[in-house]
Scaffold this active site. Sequence first.
Site, PDB file in Angstrom:
ATOM      1  N   CYS A 227      40.675   5.750  56.589  1.00  0.00           N
ATOM      2  CA  CYS A 227      42.211   6.844  56.411  1.00  0.00           C
ATOM      3  C   CYS A 227      42.317   7.394  57.257  1.00  0.00           C
ATOM      4  CB  CYS A 227      41.831   7.383  55.467  1.00  0.00           C
ATOM      5  SG  CYS A 227      41.448   6.249  53.668  1.00  0.00           S
TER       6      CYS A 227
ATOM      7  N   CYS B 196      37.383   8.436  53.838  1.00  0.00           N
ATOM      8  CA  CYS B 196      36.752   7.503  54.616  1.00  0.00           C
ATOM      9  C   CYS B 196      37.890   7.133  55.707  1.00  0.00           C
ATOM     10  CB  CYS B 196      37.666   6.147  53.571  1.00  0.00           C
ATOM     11  SG  CYS B 196      39.214   5.011  54.499  1.00  0.00           S
TER      12      CYS B 196
END
Length: 525
Positions: A45, A42
Amino acid sequence: GRATQLYRSGEDAVWVLDSGSVRGATANSSAAWVVQFYSSWCGHCIGYAPTWRALAEDVRDWAAAIRVAALDCAEEKNLEVCRTYDIHFYPTFRYFKAFTKEFTPGENFKGADRELQTVRRNMIDFLQNSLGGAWPPACPLLEPVPPHDVLSLCDSQGGPYVAVMFESNSSYVGREVMLDMVPYENMLVKRALDSDGALLKKLGVSSVPSCYLIRPNGTCSVINIAKPLRSFFSSYLKSLPGVRKKPLSQPELLSREEESVGTTVWREFDRSRLYTADLESTLHYLLRVELASHRSLEGEELRTLKDFVTLVAKLFPGRPTVTRLLELLQEWLASLPLDRIPYDAVLDLVNNRMRISGVFLTNQVQWVGCQGSRPELRGYPCGLWKLFHTLTVQARAYPEALSGTGFEGAPQAVLQTLRRYIRTFFGCRECGEHFEEMAKDSLEAVKTPEQAVLWLWKKHNIVNSRLAGQLSEDPRFPKAPWPTPDLCPACHEEVKGLDSWDEGQVLLFLQQYYSRANLLDTYSA
Ligand code: FAD
């Protein structure tokens, strides 16, 4: 699975948890925990990792009271545990009180702030609010003491140092210094509010925050530091004679298995081709990991899954073993009278527990055109884009494939289904929000299958330019308008000295690139 790359135990101050350790670490722990459940693919992230690392480093000394941890939900071995904790989007932050007896998924914690200081203060707020038997024994009481008590402290001799942080009600400095001093012996830190002006005057406290120090020999005074900042107070207190770090006692050392750092071998591939391995790995991850984070599906979730599977079953250009599996799944979903299905039932089918021959979807991730130069880069989101483009191109090439599905003659149907998938299931929530905004603005204008192909191409390029230069960018695959001139010279022309698209040529290129004929089953060029 691949090794957790965003955080490394030992190197980073972040406690790296996994399926084997998270339960034992957070349940009945003598410390509280803040855990970031993330996904290593992600982009958000990846971009956030430096903040989380810096936070963990900054509060390293607080570990006996509260710990900063991370768990990678993209690792297949962690799938079940992320389901148990009900994690659907990344990153999700949870707070676990000390001494929780029964299993709890934790409380939602506000962790996703780029300002490290904000997250640190949230940690203090959560600590302070988790009263009721859950107080970590190593954590000092964070409530202020009545200012008058300070006077009586001054009379005592022979005890440890007592440092009283005078500060305003809204200040966090006192509590931060208290937590900073947790691992040090011979030092007690308290905080008191600046409400009693007369008392402050008497003690010689002329500004706040200030630290009033009671020494073991009974002498008391305000300490003199250059700046009234947390680090100045803490380092002054740590440097006092007789103040030492307690002998390291780490009763809760996690079983830290040797992490197999990704030794993925780079394989050369042809950038002008599409690889079966990427599309199948994407389906594998989507069906067995992303969707499997849900225990059961109902309502809009179930409708979205059904439509998505219908689309893929009808349009997937890959190997017949996979297509048959998708068809089976589609028929089974269509035949279900239930309005809620446990996801395990889907998994049973996907894993072909009935052992129907000729039905198989790889259960391994094998990226080729979606390889990253590091394991956390590219992979699933890259494969998902490729799958999506393939679907729009196939829907244009074989409109008859959709007959009888309710999607025929609806040029927006494919995009609307992909949009719903992203909104409902894609673990990167930020991505979903951006995509939703783009769809809201312009998807209604799509009136033909050709426009659908071009719409997704255009939006993908907008995402590319937004993400150029970010931490999630693979240096080996810089984000750039695609297809690049070397891939498709005809797509580019110069208009008044500016590089511009020839959209007719782009459409032709996409139709060829995402076609069945361009799909390679082998793993190399
Ligand atoms: P990708 O962008 O994943 O592209 C994969 C491949 O598709 C490329 O290698 C190329 O072969 C081809 N391609 C590239 N551009 C186009 C195009 N315009 N048309 C057709 N084919 C093309 N990450 C974030 O950090 N923030 C976000 O908001 C975000 N939103 C996303 C939304 C969606 C719907 C998806 C699927 C992903 C999103 N991502 C987001 C992830 C990000 O877009 C990339 O997928 C990821 O960073 C991996 O990049 P990559 O280099 O593999 O190329």
